[in-house]
Motif scaffolding. Structure first.
Motif, mmCIF file in Angstrom:
data_model
loop_
_atom_site.group_PDB
_atom_site.id
_atom_site.type_symbol
_atom_site.label_atom_id
_atom_site.label_comp_id
_atom_site.label_asym_id
_atom_site.label_seq_id
_atom_site.Cartn_x
_atom_site.Cartn_y
_atom_site.Cartn_z
ATOM 1 N N THR A 168 -0.446 -1.984 10.052
ATOM 2 C CA THR A 168 -0.178 -3.317 10.600
ATOM 3 C C THR A 168 -1.472 -3.979 11.058
ATOM 4 O OG1 THR A 168 2.013 -2.610 11.321
ATOM 5 C CG2 THR A 168 1.117 -4.590 12.349
ATOM 6 N N ILE A 169 -2.356 -3.189 11.665
ATOM 7 C CA ILE A 169 -3.657 -3.710 12.113
ATOM 8 C C ILE A 169 -4.506 -4.130 10.905
ATOM 9 C CG2 ILE A 169 -5.821 -3.112 13.268
ATOM 10 C CD1 ILE A 169 -4.150 -1.198 15.043
ATOM 11 N N VAL A 170 -4.517 -3.290 9.868
ATOM 12 C CA VAL A 170 -5.283 -3.590 8.653
ATOM 13 C C VAL A 170 -4.753 -4.864 7.991
ATOM 14 C CG1 VAL A 170 -5.795 -2.790 6.308
ATOM 15 C CG2 VAL A 170 -5.965 -1.193 8.231
ATOM 16 N N LYS A 216 4.028 9.368 10.416
ATOM 17 C CA LYS A 216 4.161 8.133 9.645
ATOM 18 C C LYS A 216 4.112 6.915 10.560
ATOM 19 C CE LYS A 216 6.972 7.657 6.154
ATOM 20 N NZ LYS A 216 8.143 7.674 5.277
ATOM 21 N N ASP A 217 4.645 7.036 11.757
ATOM 22 C CA ASP A 217 4.635 5.909 12.700
ATOM 23 C C ASP A 217 3.207 5.489 13.034
ATOM 24 O OD1 ASP A 217 7.352 5.829 12.747
ATOM 25 O OD2 ASP A 217 7.578 6.987 14.611
ATOM 26 N N ILE A 218 2.342 6.480 13.255
ATOM 27 C CA ILE A 218 0.942 6.190 13.569
ATOM 28 C C ILE A 218 0.274 5.484 12.383
ATOM 29 C CG2 ILE A 218 -1.313 7.229 13.968
ATOM 30 C CD1 ILE A 218 0.350 7.184 16.463
ATOM 31 N N VAL A 219 0.514 6.012 11.167
ATOM 32 C CA VAL A 219 -0.105 5.424 9.977
ATOM 33 C C VAL A 219 0.407 4.000 9.769
ATOM 34 C CG1 VAL A 219 -0.384 5.614 7.471
ATOM 35 C CG2 VAL A 219 -0.476 7.672 8.897
ATOM 36 N N ASN A 220 1.713 3.782 9.968
ATOM 37 C CA ASN A 220 2.281 2.436 9.822
ATOM 38 C C ASN A 220 1.704 1.466 10.852
ATOM 39 O OD1 ASN A 220 4.066 2.351 7.567
ATOM 40 N ND2 ASN A 220 5.479 3.705 8.678
ATOM 41 N N ALA A 221 1.491 1.961 12.077
ATOM 42 C CA ALA A 221 0.909 1.107 13.122
ATOM 43 C C ALA A 221 -0.512 0.698 12.743
ATOM 44 C CB ALA A 221 0.916 1.844 14.459
ATOM 45 N N GLN A 222 -1.262 1.663 12.193
ATOM 46 C CA GLN A 222 -2.625 1.349 11.758
ATOM 47 C C GLN A 222 -2.602 0.367 10.579
ATOM 48 O OE1 GLN A 222 -5.298 2.198 13.363
ATOM 49 N NE2 GLN A 222 -6.780 1.334 11.909
ATOM 50 N N PHE A 252 -11.616 7.153 6.091
ATOM 51 C CA PHE A 252 -10.779 7.304 4.891
ATOM 52 C C PHE A 252 -9.431 6.623 5.096
ATOM 53 C CE2 PHE A 252 -7.419 9.963 2.824
ATOM 54 C CZ PHE A 252 -7.625 9.487 1.530
ATOM 55 N N LEU A 253 -8.827 6.805 6.258
ATOM 56 C CA LEU A 253 -7.532 6.186 6.543
ATOM 57 C C LEU A 253 -7.628 4.663 6.419
ATOM 58 C CD1 LEU A 253 -4.597 6.342 7.538
ATOM 59 C CD2 LEU A 253 -5.482 6.279 9.892
ATOM 60 N N ASP A 254 -8.667 4.086 6.986
ATOM 61 C CA ASP A 254 -8.819 2.631 6.947
ATOM 62 C C ASP A 254 -9.016 2.133 5.512
ATOM 63 O OD1 ASP A 254 -9.219 0.109 8.532
ATOM 64 O OD2 ASP A 254 -11.113 0.145 7.436
ATOM 65 N N GLN A 255 -9.854 2.840 4.749
ATOM 66 C CA GLN A 255 -10.109 2.422 3.370
ATOM 67 C C GLN A 255 -8.853 2.577 2.507
ATOM 68 O OE1 GLN A 255 -13.261 4.555 1.325
ATOM 69 N NE2 GLN A 255 -13.738 2.784 0.040
ATOM 70 N N ALA A 256 -8.127 3.675 2.719
ATOM 71 C CA ALA A 256 -6.909 3.914 1.950
ATOM 72 C C ALA A 256 -5.844 2.860 2.259
ATOM 73 C CB ALA A 256 -6.371 5.315 2.242
ATOM 74 N N LEU A 257 -5.697 2.508 3.536
ATOM 75 C CA LEU A 257 -4.673 1.532 3.925
ATOM 76 C C LEU A 257 -4.985 0.138 3.376
ATOM 77 C CD1 LEU A 257 -3.877 2.616 7.592
ATOM 78 C CD2 LEU A 257 -2.436 2.879 5.559
ATOM 79 N N LYS A 306 -5.820 -7.960 9.918
ATOM 80 C CA LYS A 306 -7.225 -8.282 9.665
ATOM 81 C C LYS A 306 -7.402 -8.966 8.300
ATOM 82 C CE LYS A 306 -9.419 -4.626 12.440
ATOM 83 N NZ LYS A 306 -10.199 -3.359 12.357
ATOM 84 N N GLN A 307 -6.681 -8.462 7.294
ATOM 85 C CA GLN A 307 -6.797 -9.044 5.958
ATOM 86 C C GLN A 307 -6.265 -10.474 5.937
ATOM 87 O OE1 GLN A 307 -5.145 -6.660 2.812
ATOM 88 N NE2 GLN A 307 -6.758 -5.122 2.925
ATOM 89 N N ASN A 308 -5.160 -10.711 6.624
ATOM 90 C CA ASN A 308 -4.582 -12.060 6.664
ATOM 91 C C ASN A 308 -5.526 -13.043 7.348
ATOM 92 O OD1 ASN A 308 -2.253 -11.335 5.328
ATOM 93 N ND2 ASN A 308 -1.116 -10.871 7.206
ATOM 94 N N LEU A 309 -6.188 -12.580 8.423
ATOM 95 C CA LEU A 309 -7.134 -13.449 9.122
ATOM 96 C C LEU A 309 -8.343 -13.770 8.246
ATOM 97 C CD1 LEU A 309 -7.088 -11.851 12.697
ATOM 98 C CD2 LEU A 309 -6.238 -14.123 12.059
ATOM 99 N N ALA A 310 -8.716 -12.826 7.394
ATOM 100 C CA ALA A 310 -9.899 -13.013 6.539
ATOM 101 C C ALA A 310 -9.606 -13.882 5.324
ATOM 102 C CB ALA A 310 -10.418 -11.652 6.067
ATOM 103 N N LYS A 311 -8.319 -14.075 4.985
ATOM 104 C CA LYS A 311 -7.959 -14.866 3.812
ATOM 105 C C LYS A 311 -8.235 -16.344 4.057
ATOM 106 C CE LYS A 311 -4.231 -12.056 1.846
ATOM 107 N NZ LYS A 311 -2.776 -12.010 1.625
#
Length: 612
Positions: A435-437, A427-433, A395-400, A440-445
């Motif tokens: 950044t990873i998302v 919030k720090d953990i969520v923000n770090a995740q 859920f966290l990954d899909q939401a982010l 990944k999106q930028n690499l896929a563009k």
């Protein structure tokens, strides 16, 4: 469409002009915003992203700097509603609550005998017939009872022109044969279907008939709701596309909703026609419905001229929630802000109004508009068990993946905080995740295509580039500009030794002088908006463009003399341009002898220009 029985006198036309503000009329069709001295909006006559349609309250003119259309209030209605000049005068008079004498709008056949008009008349006649069957015959009793049970009362039936098509395959066929409508027109009208033998019969039978209207209120199609549901028969049947009905351009109820959409600065997108009507009866009058599952570019453009806020209000049950999510994923036009109005307790709008009342529904639509991201996160959450660590991570990954699309840093921070609280994370953990998302999106563009990017930039930068005129044409246009306000300019332009170079300007000036004499305006200003009533469409476009010029409040004699000089020496100017063109060609082929000859000609022409 109003039929004109008697020629409308100029006195009445002038009365309508003087009592009508063009801004009030055009605001019914176009969302106008103040920009300097003018009001700007998206042109209703062609699709555009950058507003180039201007309306001047002072001059009572409109002009599009992109497509070139322009004119007074009557010209606007003629263009927008495809009406003749007399019909436009009556339409504007009715909009301005001006009493129209009966002799100007008698019965009889309209001067517009086009096929388009024939189809519109057919649909209007059919709607009246179906309405009669519903409200005045025993055969409509069951359909009338169904509507009343749905809280569609007689007032609403009249407002939406609802009717009933009886279970008779030849009612309309006989109706139109009695009126000598040819079979080819009947087949193209969309009112009939064809059997295996090629014979036509009434398309709609045993259905409550809801007219579908265009933006100006003309009936162009029907949606029929079956009364006696049988296996394999669709609940709703819509008209097929015809010469007057394009479902991709049509929005149900836009004709009635336009004013409310402008006033409320938002439109509500409902799932079905009945939802729109129920909401309308409850006092929510800015609702529309599309003809399909998603809004087309043409429908979005129609809405963009009225508002920049679209709120989706579909059913609250599971299929409705799914439909809302699909709609939000398809609504990505950056001209709009989007919102979601969720109906509680899995009800549809009509059920909510019945159980909670109209006042609560109005409050819901006014005060409970969710941000799309809020709805989407709740939609995702339904599929996960957040007490399970694996589901929590999914859920966290899909939401982010949705949150990173937000443009506002405030929104991002707000929803990151909400996620952190819901998942019992920092919030720090969520923000770090996140950044990873994002990485990944930028690499896929895919990499930007440079040419496409440059084309897009060029299209944007040239959207409102004004047309360029040479010195001679600028002089002609400026002289016409001053001729409206100053009789002495008209006198000088009327002298025997003067003539405009371009025939289009000479044509306008000749009409101006004729208008001046016929109205006794030899020593007075001439109102361009009223003068436009005697012009054809092309000339009206030119006059509107000229009147929108930024000019000083008063001319100077030197300026006028320069204009006359430029025009009267236009032959030499054209010679000069032609010699320069020939010089370039001679230089390209290396013809030195020709270059010398042309250079001498150039010197001689310049001497003539300087000595004149």
């Amino acid at each position: 469409m109003t039929a004109i029985a008697t020629r409308i006198p100029e006195e009445f036309i002038n009365e309508v002009s003087s009592k009508t503000n063009i801004v009030d009329v055009i605001s019914r069709y176009v969302q106008l915003k103040k920009q300097g001295k003018q009001l700007m909006g998206l042109c209703p006559f062609h699709e555009e992203r950058t507003p180039s349609f201007s309306v001047s309250e002072e001059k009572q003119f409109f002009h599009c700097f992109s497509c070139g259309r322009g004119g007074n209030v009557f010209k606007f209605i003629m263009e927008e509603e495809q009406k003749s000049f007399p019909e436009a005068v009556i339409e504007v008079a009715e909009m301005s609550n001006i009493n129209v004498p009966s002799e100007f709008q008698g019965g009889g056949q309209s001067t517009n005998n086009s096929q388009h008009h024939t189809y519109l008349t057919m649909y209007e006649d059919v709607a009246k017939l179906y309405s009669h069957v519903l409200t005045k015959t025993e055969g409509g009793t069951q359909a009338l009872k169904y509507l009343h049970n749905r809280n569609i009362d007689d007032e609403m039936i009249n407002t939406f022109d609802i009717g009933y098509a009886p279970n008779n395959s030849n009612l309309l066929l006989q109706f139109f044969k009695d009126r000598d409508i040819d079979e080819s027109t009947l087949r193209k009208s969309g009112l009939f279907a064809e059997n295996e033998n090629g014979e036509i019969f009434d398309r709609f039978r045993d259905r409550v008939m809801i007219p579908i209207k265009d933006e100006t209120g003309h009936i162009i199609a029907f949606s029929g709701r079956i009364l006696n549901k049988a296996q394999g028969i669709a609940k709703y049947m819509n008209s097929p596309e015809t010469p007057i009905f394009d479902k991709g351009k049509t929005l149900f109820n836009l004709d009635l909703a336009k004013k409310s959409i402008r006033d409320k600065k938002s439109v509500i997108l409902f799932e079905g026609f009945m939802d729109v009507m129920s909401a309308y009866r409850a006092g929510v009058t800015n609702g529309v419905a599309s003809m399909g599952t998603s809004l087309t570019d043409q429908q979005l453009y129609s809405l963009s001229r009225l508002t920049d806020q679209i709120n989706v209000c579909y059913d609250g049950d599971d299929p409705g929630v799914e439909a809302t999510y699909r709609a939000l994923t398809q609504l990505n036009d950056d001209r709009f802000e989007y919102g979601v109005i969720s109906i509680p307790d899995k009800k549809d709008p009509d059920e909510f109004i019945r159980s909670e009342g109209a006042e609560k529904f109005r409050q819901l639509t006014d005060n409970s508009v969710q941000m799309p991201i809020s709805f989407i996160l709740n939609y995702f959450k339904r599929n996960y068990n957040l007490s399970n660590d694996r589901d929590k991570m999914k859920f966290l990954d899909q939401a982010l993946q949705e949150i990173v699309k937000l443009r506002s840093p405030v929104e991002v921070d707000m929803y990151v905080g909400r996620l952190a609280d819901e998942l019992n994370l920092t919030k720090d953990i969520v923000n770090a995740q996140m950044t990873i998302v994002k990485r990944k999106q930028n690499l896929a563009k895919p990499a930007n295509n440079y040419q496409n990017v440059q084309k897009a930039k060029l299209a944007e930068s040239t959207a409102n580039v004004p047309q360029k005129f040479d010195r001679i044409e600028k002089s002609e246009r400026n002289l016409l500009y001053w001729a409206f306000d100053y009789p002495e300019i008209r006198v000088r332009l009327s002298s025997n030794d003067f003539e405009f170079v371009h025939s289009s300007y000479q044509k306008i000036f000749d009409a101006l002088i004729a208008y001046e004499h016929s109205h006794g305006l030899e020593d007075k200003e001439i109102d361009p908006a009223q003068f436009s009533n005697v012009l054809d469409s092309d000339s009206s476009n030119i006059v509107s463009d000229i009147t929108f010029k930024e000019m000083p409040s008063m001319y100077s004699d030197d300026e006028i003399n320069d204009y006359f000089y430029n025009i009267q020496n236009s032959g030499l100017e054209f010679q000069l341009s032609d010699i320069n063109r020939q010089l370039k060609k001679a230089a390209m082929v290396g013809d030195n002898k020709l270059q010398l000859e042309l250079a001498q000609k150039l010197i001689n022409v310049r001497k003539l220009l300087s000595n004149d």
